[in-house]
Motif scaffolding. Structure first.
Motif, short mmCIF file in Angstrom:
data_model
loop_
_atom_site.label_atom_id
_atom_site.label_comp_id
_atom_site.label_asym_id
_atom_site.label_seq_id
_atom_site.Cartn_x
_atom_site.Cartn_y
_atom_site.Cartn_z
N LEU A 188 16.52 122.83 28.42
CA LEU A 188 15.68 121.68 28.76
C LEU A 188 16.29 120.89 29.92
CD1 LEU A 188 14.21 119.38 26.03
CD2 LEU A 188 15.38 118.37 27.93
N ALA A 189 17.58 120.67 29.83
CA ALA A 189 18.26 119.92 30.87
C ALA A 189 18.21 120.69 32.19
CB ALA A 189 19.71 119.67 30.47
N ALA A 190 18.44 121.99 32.09
CA ALA A 190 18.41 122.83 33.29
C ALA A 190 17.05 122.77 33.98
CB ALA A 190 18.75 124.27 32.92
N ALA A 191 16.03 122.57 33.19
CA ALA A 191 14.68 122.55 33.75
C ALA A 191 14.29 121.16 34.27
CB ALA A 191 13.69 122.99 32.69
N GLY A 192 15.16 120.22 34.16
CA GLY A 192 14.87 118.90 34.69
C GLY A 192 14.03 118.05 33.77
N LEU A 193 14.08 118.32 32.50
CA LEU A 193 13.48 117.54 31.41
C LEU A 193 11.94 117.47 31.38
CD1 LEU A 193 16.01 114.58 31.39
CD2 LEU A 193 15.78 116.30 29.61
N THR A 194 11.31 117.44 32.54
CA THR A 194 9.87 117.19 32.52
C THR A 194 9.04 118.40 32.08
OG1 THR A 194 9.79 117.75 34.84
CG2 THR A 194 9.91 115.40 34.30
N THR A 195 9.62 119.56 32.12
CA THR A 195 8.84 120.75 31.80
C THR A 195 8.93 121.17 30.34
OG1 THR A 195 10.66 122.12 32.51
CG2 THR A 195 8.94 121.69 34.13
N VAL A 196 9.75 120.48 29.57
CA VAL A 196 9.90 120.82 28.15
C VAL A 196 9.64 119.58 27.31
CG1 VAL A 196 11.44 121.79 26.41
CG2 VAL A 196 11.70 122.49 28.78
N LEU A 197 8.69 119.69 26.39
CA LEU A 197 8.42 118.54 25.52
C LEU A 197 9.59 118.37 24.55
CD1 LEU A 197 4.62 118.91 24.68
CD2 LEU A 197 5.70 117.66 26.52
N PRO A 198 9.95 117.13 24.22
CA PRO A 198 11.14 116.89 23.39
C PRO A 198 11.10 117.61 22.04
CG PRO A 198 10.30 114.84 24.31
CD PRO A 198 9.32 115.89 24.67
N SER A 199 9.93 117.78 21.46
CA SER A 199 9.85 118.39 20.13
C SER A 199 9.89 119.92 20.17
CB SER A 199 8.58 117.92 19.43
OG SER A 199 7.49 118.10 20.30
#
Lengths: 319, 152
Positions: A12-23
Motif C-alpha cells: 500500500l505504501a509503495a503504491a502511494g496510498l491512494t490506490t489501495v483502500l484502507p480496508s
C-alpha cells in the motif's frame, strides 16, 4: 488465503496510498472479494501498466516447444504468438493487458478516453464454471485464473467468456504429455491479477506502476460505493458492476459506454464494451430444481406408498 | 399395460436418460466441433456449451427425481429389500452415489454466492466424469458376469 497486514500495508505504501483502500488488508485476510476501480478520466494511455504487466508476469509466459505436434483433424489451427511477443495493441498469451483508445464527441465536447483492458474477473465466472477440466477457477479474493499446469488449451473458456478474453498458445502444457495430436491445443492465458504478488501482500503490478493512480483496489462493496460516488460527482458512467452478473473490475467514464463501444477497435483480442447479461443466470435459476429433485422424488415415493396403503384399507372395508 | 412391459419401458427410458446425460456431459468437452459432429446438418447445437450445460441440468433434475422416487419405493420394503442387494449391486450404488454427490456439488459451485477452492473444484471436475467411466465399465462387467443389483 492468509495475508499479513504488515506486508499488505507495505504494498500500500509503495503504491502511494491512494490506490489501495484502507480496508483491503482486512478484506483480503478474511477471504473477501477484492475489486478494482478504474477512473478512465485519469488514464493518459502512457502504457506504464502494460509494460509493468509484461515485466512482472514474464516468468508465467509460455515457452512453447517447436516443432508443434501435428494436429488431427487438419482443420485444428496452431496458435503461435511466441514470435510476436512484442504485440501490445491487443490481448495475446504474452500481453494480458492493453490500452484501448476511443476518440469521441459527447455533449459537444471532444474526449480521448483510454481504457486499460484485461480480464474483468467476474463474480460468477463462466470460464471457471464451464471449464470441464477444473483448470480455470476463482479464488476467494475474487481472482479468476487459469492453471497453466492443468489447462489443455481447448479454448472453451474463451468461447464462453462474454468478452472472449483468454488467448491460446500452442505447443505448451499438459496436452503434450497426453494425446497431443488428438486432444487439446496448448494453454489459455489471461490476466491473473498478479495472484502471486497479492498472495505476498503486494498489489497488482499494473496498479503499482500507474503514474496517474487510475486504478484503486479494495473490498468489492467499498469499490462499488466509491464508483457510484465518483460517477455521481463527475456525471460519469459505470461499466462492470452488473455486467455478466457482476465483475470485480469497475470502470467509471465521463462518456457513456455505448458511445465508447462504437468508437473502439473490436475484434480478436480486442474486447467490446457492450452491456452483458448474466451468462450463468439460467444455471443459477435451474439449480434449485436440481437440488429439489431428490427431495421431490422421495416425497413422491412416500405419497404413493401412503395412497396405496389407504386404498388397500378402503378395499378391506368395502369387502 | 402389463407389469412386465411397464418395467421394460421404464428401463429403456432410464437408459435413454442416462445416454442423454452422457452425451450432454461429453459436450462439455470442446470435441464435437473439432471432430465434425457439429458440422452434420441439425447437429450444430452439439457445440453450444451453454445449451448443453442447461440440458445437462434439466436431464439431471429428471434423473435425480427418478432415482430418488425408486429409492423411496425400495426403502418402503425396509430391511427385507436391502438384504436382497448383491455385493456387485452395492458397488454400483456407491458409484452412482459418487456421481450424484459430485454433480450436486458442481451445481452448488456454479452458484454465485457459494465458493469452493480451486483444488476442490478440480477434484470435483475430475471425479464426476471419472466415476461415470467407472460406472460404464462396471455395467459392462455386470453384463459379462451376468451380475445385477440383486442376489440370485
Amino acid at each position: 488465503m492468509s495475508i499479513s497486514r504488515r506486508k499488505f500495508l507495505h504494498g500500500l505504501a509503495a503504491a502511494g496510498l491512494t490506490t489501495v483502500l484502507p480496508s483491503t488488508a482486512r478484506a483480503a485476510s478474511q477471504g473477501e472479494e477484492l475489486a478494482t476501480l478504474l477512473d478512465l478520466s485519469k488514464c493518459i494511455g502512457c502504457g506504464a501498466c502494460v509494460e509493468a504487466c509484461k515485466e512482472t508476469n514474464a516468468h508465467k509466459f509460455p515457452r512453447p516447444k517447436k516443432p508443434f505436434p501435428r494436429m488431427y483433424p487438419s482443420r485444428v489451427k496452431v496458435f503461435d504468438w511466441s514470435d510476436k511477443q512484442d504485440v501490445d495493441d491487443r490481448l495475446t498469451p504474452y500481453n494480458w493487458l492493453y490500452i484501448q483508445t476511443a476518440n469521441v464527441t459527447w455533449q459537444g465536447k471532444e474526449y480521448e478516453i483510454n481504457i486499460p483492458r484485461r480480464c474483468l474477473h467476474c463474480q460468477n465466472p463462466p470460464c471457471a464454471n464451464l471449464c470441464p477440466w477444473g483448470a480455470a477457477s476463482k479464488q476467494a479474493n475474487g481472482i479468476v485464473r487459469i492453471n497453466d499446469k492443468i489447462c489443455l488449451g481447448g479454448a472453451k473458456c474463451k468461447n464462453v467468456c462474454p468478452w472472449h478474453i483468454p488467448e491460446r498458445q500452442t505447443g505448451v502444457g499438459l496436452y503434450l504429455k497426453l494425446l497431443p495430436s488428438f486432444a487439446g491445443n496448448g494453454v489459455m492465458y489471461k490476466c491473473d491479477r498478479c495472484f502471486d504478488r497479492v498472495a505476498k501482500g503486494l498489489i497488482p503490478a499494473c496498479i503499482e506502476a500507474c503514474p496517474e493512480n487510475v486504478q484503486t483496489i479494495g473490498p468489492r462493496d467499498e469499490i462499488v460505493a466509491r464508483a457510484h460516488e465518483l460517477a455521481k460527482k463527475t456525471g460519469g458512467y459505470i461499466y462492470g458492476e452488473k455486467e455478466n452478473g457482476g465483475t470485480n473490475t469497475i470502470y467509471v467514464s465521463p462518456v457513456p459506454f455505448d458511445i465508447l463501444d462504437q468508437a473502439i477497435e473490436k475484434g480478436p483480442g480486442r474486447p467490446h464494451l457492450s452491456p452483458v447479461p448474466n451468462s450463468m443466470a439460467r444455471e443459477e435459476n435451474l439449480a434449485m430444481a436440481v437440488l429439489a429433485a431428490p427431495v421431490a422424488g422421495l416425497a413422491a415415493a412416500l405419497l404413493t406408498g401412503v395412497s396405496k396403503v389407504s386404498q388397500e384399507k378402503q378395499g378391506d372395508k368395502d369387502e | 399395460m402389463s407389469k412386465q412391459s411397464k418395467a421394460i419401458w421404464s428401463k429403456n427410458l432410464f437408459n435413454l436418460l442416462v445416454f442423454a446425460l452422457l452425451f450432454t456431459g461429453l459436450a462439455q468437452m470442446p470435441i464435437f466441433k473439432r471432430y465434425y459432429l457439429a458440422d452434420i446438418p441439425g447437429f450444430a447445437w452439439t457445440s453450444d456449451f451453454y445449451l448443453n450445460h442447461i440440458l445437462h441440468y434439466i436431464l439431471a433434475t429428471i434423473l435425480l427425481f427418478w432415482i430418488f422416487f425408486r429409492l423411496g419405493k425400495f426403502l418402503r420394503q425396509g430391511q427385507r429389500g436391502i438384504k436382497t442387494i448383491s455385493p456387485f449391486g452395492w458397488a454400483k450404488i456407491f458409484i452412482w452415489a459418487g456421481i450424484i454427490i459430485t454433480g450436486i456439488l458442481r451445481v452448488l459451485k456454479n452458484q454465485p454466492n457459494i465458493f469452493f477452492s480451486p483444488e476442490t473444484t478440480m477434484f470435483i471436475d475430475w471425479t464426476h466424469p471419472g466415476l461415470v467411466i467407472i460406472l460404464g465399465l462396471a455395467a459392462l462387467l455386470g453384463k459379462f458376469l451376468r451380475q445385477g443389483y440383486f442376489k440370485g
